[in-house]
Design an enzyme around this catalytic site. Structure first.
Site, PDB file in Angstrom:
ATOM      1  N   SER A  42       0.794  -1.140  -0.013  1.00 33.04           N
ATOM      2  CA  SER A  42       0.012  -0.058  -0.070  1.00 33.04           C
ATOM      3  C   SER A  42       0.769   1.148  -0.033  1.00 33.04           C
ATOM      4  O   SER A  42       0.174   2.233  -0.273  1.00 33.04           O
ATOM      5  CB  SER A  42      -0.955  -0.061   1.207  1.00 33.04           C
ATOM      6  OG  SER A  42      -0.025  -0.091   2.507  1.00 33.04           O
ATOM      7  N   ASP A  97      -4.547   7.214   8.240  1.00 33.47           N
ATOM      8  CA  ASP A  97      -5.389   6.288   8.736  1.00 33.47           C
ATOM      9  C   ASP A  97      -4.591   5.412   9.740  1.00 33.47           C
ATOM     10  O   ASP A  97      -3.498   5.688  10.209  1.00 33.47           O
ATOM     11  CB  ASP A  97      -6.363   5.386   7.843  1.00 33.47           C
ATOM     12  CG  ASP A  97      -5.334   4.196   6.975  1.00 33.47           C
ATOM     13  OD1 ASP A  97      -4.040   4.171   7.363  1.00 33.47           O
ATOM     14  OD2 ASP A  97      -5.989   3.943   5.869  1.00 33.47           O
ATOM     15  N   HIS A  99      -1.476   4.084   7.709  1.00 34.49           N
ATOM     16  CA  HIS A  99      -0.792   4.428   6.637  1.00 34.49           C
ATOM     17  C   HIS A  99      -0.470   6.021   6.999  1.00 34.49           C
ATOM     18  O   HIS A  99      -1.239   6.441   7.511  1.00 34.49           O
ATOM     19  CB  HIS A  99      -1.626   4.385   5.261  1.00 34.49           C
ATOM     20  CG  HIS A  99      -1.980   3.099   4.967  1.00 34.49           C
ATOM     21  ND1 HIS A  99      -2.865   2.576   5.282  1.00 34.49           N
ATOM     22  CD2 HIS A  99      -1.162   2.040   4.299  1.00 34.49           C
ATOM     23  CE1 HIS A  99      -2.795   1.015   4.971  1.00 34.49           C
ATOM     24  NE2 HIS A  99      -1.747   1.130   4.241  1.00 34.49           N
TER      25      HIS A  99
END
Ligand SMILES: *[C@@H]1O[C@H](CO)[C@@H](O)[C@H](O)[C@H]1NC(C)=O
Ligand SMILES: *[C@@H]1O[C@H](CO)[C@@H](O)[C@H](O)[C@H]1NC(C)=O
Ligand SMILES: *[C@@H]1O[C@H](CO)[C@@H](O)[C@H](O)[C@H]1NC(C)=O
Length: 334
Positions: A11, A300, A303
């Site tokens: 990610s 979040d 991340h």
């Protein structure tokens, strides 16, 4: 022709491949408020805006590099992004919900075929040899053990498990080398015990030390294996960015870098907003969203914010960590 950029991993680099696979919202970010501060719509990036791969493409004077699975691929000769949020080096990591590293390699081989078809053998090889191959991989292999309380935590020693992860990474690098790839750029694995989702499992709110121990062993082994490959494979060049250290500086000393909050996420719920609920489309529906995302290191519960990614990408572009090349040099080296 401009140097192509091929992107692999998780990610930190994924720009929306998981929008197109059969998975769940646990591994997706294609809903509000993801993307809210740059694209103004959710692209599937796990950030309020761009991620590191976007900034590296920008510094290299390339257009935004598209996700491999996006329909109507255009301009693939500038490069392709194969990364998948949640993906790890091991096929078992979040199996069935992500595009694992080996599948990413298979997808790259499809593009290699397309290059041969479009440009012919000689020109394709030339382009693949001058291309830069960017990786962020490993964090999920370790984080997943803790999120699922995996039996691996007790059946393998830390170094046995790290060796397996590194062995699979070495395999993928070698396969890409065999297609002509020579310029490899790596981010190492951050202290995953310090992301909000790990911090909440510690009663005192400190970083969770055990996940970070895996990361540190991994980072040592990664550097070692890249040095070995440099000796073994003619023409092999690498850039290794110490993502772990430089991300941790923002977490520990946010104000030095223009942030106000280094521990609590902008989006999520619970202590440190460490519960994985940003957007209200996952298992837990309630979440809060901070007012000014630019004050935050974490977007979040796992991340970073776009502002962090931009700072890190700028460092990575120019810095020579571990005596390796900077990414910029990889782009300009013949
Ligand atoms: C998607 O995955 C679920 C669960 O793994 C499965 O039941 C379903 O058939 C899959 N759908 C498609 C279109 O492959
Ligand atoms: C994790 O699993 C072990 C056994 O494999 C068990 O003893 C332990 O209580 C579990 N921890 C949590 C937090 O579920
Ligand atoms: C790759 O990982 C698998 C587990 O997914 C493991 O069995 C295998 O030994 C690893 N390969 C290498 C070369 O380390």
């Amino acid at each position: 022709p401009r140097t192509s950029l091929f992107i692999f991993g998780d990610s930190i680099l994924d720009v929306g491949n998981n929008n197109y696979i059969n998975t769940t919202t646990l591994d997706q970010a294609n809903f509000w408020p993801y993307g809210v501060n740059f694209f103004h719509y959710p692209t599937g990036r796990f950030s309020d805006g761009r991620v590191i791969s976007d900034f590296i493409a920008e510094r290299a004077n390339l257009p935004l590099i598209q996700p491999y699975l996006q329909p109507h691929k255009r301009r693939f000769y500038y490069g392709v992004n194969f990364a998948s949020a949640g993906g790890g080096a091991l096929v078992e990591t979040f199996k069935g919900s992500v595009i694992d590293f080996h599948m990413q390699l298979q997808n790259y081989k499809q593009v290699e075929e397309l290059f041969r078809h479009k440009f012919g053998e000689v020109e394709a090889k030339k382009r693949l040899t001058s291309a830069v191959y960017l990786f962020s991989i490993g964090a999920n292999d370790y984080l997943s053990l803790f999120l699922t309380n995996s039996s691996i935590l007790t059946t393998y020693t830390k170094s046995e498990y790290v060796d397996m992860v590194i062995g699979n990474i070495t395999y993928v690098i070698t396969e890409i080398y065999n297609t002509g790839g020579r310029k490899f750029a790596f981010l190492n694995v951050p202290k995953i015990g310090c992301v909000p989702v790990s911090r909440i499992s510690n009663a005192n709110g400190e970083c969770n030390t055990e996940p970070s121990e895996y990361a540190m062993l991994h980072n040592k082994a990664l550097f070692h294996v890249l040095e070995e490959l440099k000796l073994k494979l003619p023409g092999f060049k690498f850039s290794l960015y110490d993502f772990s250290t430089y991300a941790q500086q923002r977490i520990d000393y946010p104000s030095k870098y223009g942030f106000k909050e280094g521990k609590t996420a902008c989006c999520g719920t619970g202590k440190f907003r460490g519960i994985w609920s940003c957007g209200g489309a996952r298992l837990v529906k309630e979440f809060e969203l901070c007012e000014n995302v630019n004050d935050y290191v974490f977007w979040d519960s796992t991340h970073f914010t776009e502002k962090v990614y931009e700072q890190l990408a700028d460092e990575m572009w120019n810095l020579h960590s571990y005596g390796s090349h900077s990414i910029k040099e990889l782009f300009y080296l013949s």
